[in-house]
Write a protein that holds these residues in place. Structure first.
Motif, short mmCIF file in Angstrom:
data_model
loop_
_atom_site.label_atom_id
_atom_site.label_comp_id
_atom_site.label_asym_id
_atom_site.label_seq_id
_atom_site.Cartn_x
_atom_site.Cartn_y
_atom_site.Cartn_z
N GLU A 22 -6.38 2.21 16.77
CA GLU A 22 -5.63 1.43 17.75
C GLU A 22 -6.19 0.02 17.88
O GLU A 22 -5.44 -0.96 17.98
CB GLU A 22 -5.64 2.14 19.11
CG GLU A 22 -4.80 3.42 19.14
CD GLU A 22 -4.91 4.15 20.46
OE1 GLU A 22 -5.79 3.77 21.28
OE2 GLU A 22 -4.13 5.09 20.70
N ALA A 23 -7.50 -0.09 17.89
CA ALA A 23 -8.14 -1.41 17.97
C ALA A 23 -7.84 -2.22 16.71
O ALA A 23 -7.62 -3.44 16.76
CB ALA A 23 -9.64 -1.26 18.17
N ALA A 24 -7.84 -1.55 15.56
CA ALA A 24 -7.54 -2.23 14.30
C ALA A 24 -6.11 -2.77 14.30
O ALA A 24 -5.86 -3.90 13.85
CB ALA A 24 -7.74 -1.28 13.13
N ASP A 60 -10.12 -0.32 3.37
CA ASP A 60 -8.90 0.23 2.78
C ASP A 60 -8.44 1.47 3.53
O ASP A 60 -7.25 1.64 3.81
CB ASP A 60 -9.14 0.57 1.30
CG ASP A 60 -9.22 -0.67 0.43
OD1 ASP A 60 -8.79 -1.75 0.90
OD2 ASP A 60 -9.72 -0.56 -0.70
N GLU A 61 -9.38 2.35 3.85
CA GLU A 61 -9.03 3.54 4.61
C GLU A 61 -8.51 3.17 6.00
O GLU A 61 -7.55 3.77 6.50
CB GLU A 61 -10.24 4.47 4.75
CG GLU A 61 -9.93 5.75 5.51
CD GLU A 61 -11.15 6.62 5.76
OE1 GLU A 61 -11.07 7.53 6.61
OE2 GLU A 61 -12.18 6.39 5.10
N LEU A 62 -9.12 2.16 6.61
CA LEU A 62 -8.70 1.74 7.94
C LEU A 62 -7.29 1.15 7.91
O LEU A 62 -6.47 1.45 8.79
CB LEU A 62 -9.69 0.71 8.48
CG LEU A 62 -9.46 0.21 9.91
CD1 LEU A 62 -9.45 1.38 10.89
CD2 LEU A 62 -10.56 -0.78 10.29
N ALA A 65 -4.85 3.97 7.52
CA ALA A 65 -4.73 4.73 8.75
C ALA A 65 -3.90 3.99 9.79
O ALA A 65 -3.09 4.58 10.51
CB ALA A 65 -6.12 5.04 9.31
N ALA A 66 -4.09 2.67 9.88
CA ALA A 66 -3.32 1.86 10.82
C ALA A 66 -1.85 1.85 10.43
O ALA A 66 -0.95 1.98 11.28
CB ALA A 66 -3.88 0.44 10.85
N PRO A 123 2.23 6.71 4.13
CA PRO A 123 3.18 5.96 4.97
C PRO A 123 4.49 5.63 4.25
O PRO A 123 5.57 5.84 4.81
CB PRO A 123 2.39 4.68 5.30
CG PRO A 123 0.97 5.09 5.23
CD PRO A 123 0.90 6.07 4.10
N MET A 124 4.42 5.13 3.03
CA MET A 124 5.62 4.83 2.27
C MET A 124 6.42 6.09 1.98
O MET A 124 7.65 6.12 2.09
CB MET A 124 5.27 4.12 0.96
CG MET A 124 6.46 3.87 0.05
SD MET A 124 7.49 2.52 0.63
CE MET A 124 6.68 1.16 -0.22
#
Length: 237
Positions: A22-24, A60-62, A65-66, A123-124
């Motif tokens: 959420e912060a990201a 990249d993982e962050l 995830a975002a 996501p895609m």
């Protein structure tokens, strides 16, 4: 008297992967991908970079995830129409999902880049999967389903991404109305022999609504998808 060193604000709530994501998202929305560093994120979360690495292994993982968090919410809410009711037809469901994606990319401009960068990741695939299910419900023949879903996905991401880029690029130092007025005036003054069409639609550019035009273009694609195709004349390959 010695000056007291101000201690950094300490975090009161336990750090979690969800709070980090959420912060990201907040950092990405306000400052863009270039500003997303673990040091900046640690400052926002009032913690140390090491604590973040305990939950996320790297940038990249962050980012994934975002992106996944935003898209999951969009896909989940994209099964309803503008009034919040369940979409009655596959066409309405596609419109709702497409408009949800359009608004999500507008609110989170970095989303479009991330989806295009990792087309094989979750996501895609979420968006493609839901579009494909609606395409199947429409009764589109199997050989045409991949093409139909791909055309819709490419249109949504392309137009959504371009709209977000325009909003944050061209309009940084001027309002949208002023930008469109200036551009439309330039179109209207083009050489009439070289740009007859562009001159003719200049006033439509001046007064158009981005979301309305997006949905109109989507309906053109849906009409093409749902219109039965005549068999190809073997004498005209």
């Amino acid at each position: 008297m010695a000056t007291r060193t101000r201690r950094p604000q300490r975090r009161e709530e336990p750090l979690s992967r969800r709070s980090i994501v959420e912060a990201a998202i907040g950092l990405l929305d306000t400052a863009g991908e270039g500003a997303l560093t673990f040091r900046a994120l640690a400052e926002r979360l009032a913690t140390g970079p090491g604590a973040i690495y305990w939950h996320v292994t790297g940038k990249d993982e962050l980012l994934n995830a975002a992106t996944d968090a935003v898209i999951t919410t969009t896909v989940t809410t994209g099964t309803t129409d503008a009034a919040g009711s369940a979409a009655a037809t596959p066409q309405e469901a596609i419109r709702a999902l497409a408009l949800g994606m359009f608004d999500a990319i507008d609110a989170h401009p970095w989303i479009g880049t991330q989806l295009a960068r990792a087309p094989s990741q979750s996501p895609m695939l979420q968006v493609f999967e839901h579009l494909g299910r609606h395409i199947q419900t429409l009764g589109v023949p199997h050989p045409a389903q991949f093409t139909a879903a791909s055309a819709l996905l490419n249109y949504i991401l392309g137009v959504g991404g371009q709209n977000a880029a325009n909003a944050r690029g061209h309009h940084q130092h001027t309002s949208r109305t002023e930008f469109l007025d200036t551009t439309a005036t330039a179109w209207a003054n083009l050489d009439p022999d070289e740009y007859p069409f562009t001159r003719n639609v200049a006033d439509q550019l001046r007064h158009h609504d981005d979301r309305t035009e997006f949905l109109a273009g989507l309906d053109l694609i849906l009409t093409g998808i749902t219109t039965p195709q005549s068999p190809t004349d073997p004498t005209h390959p």
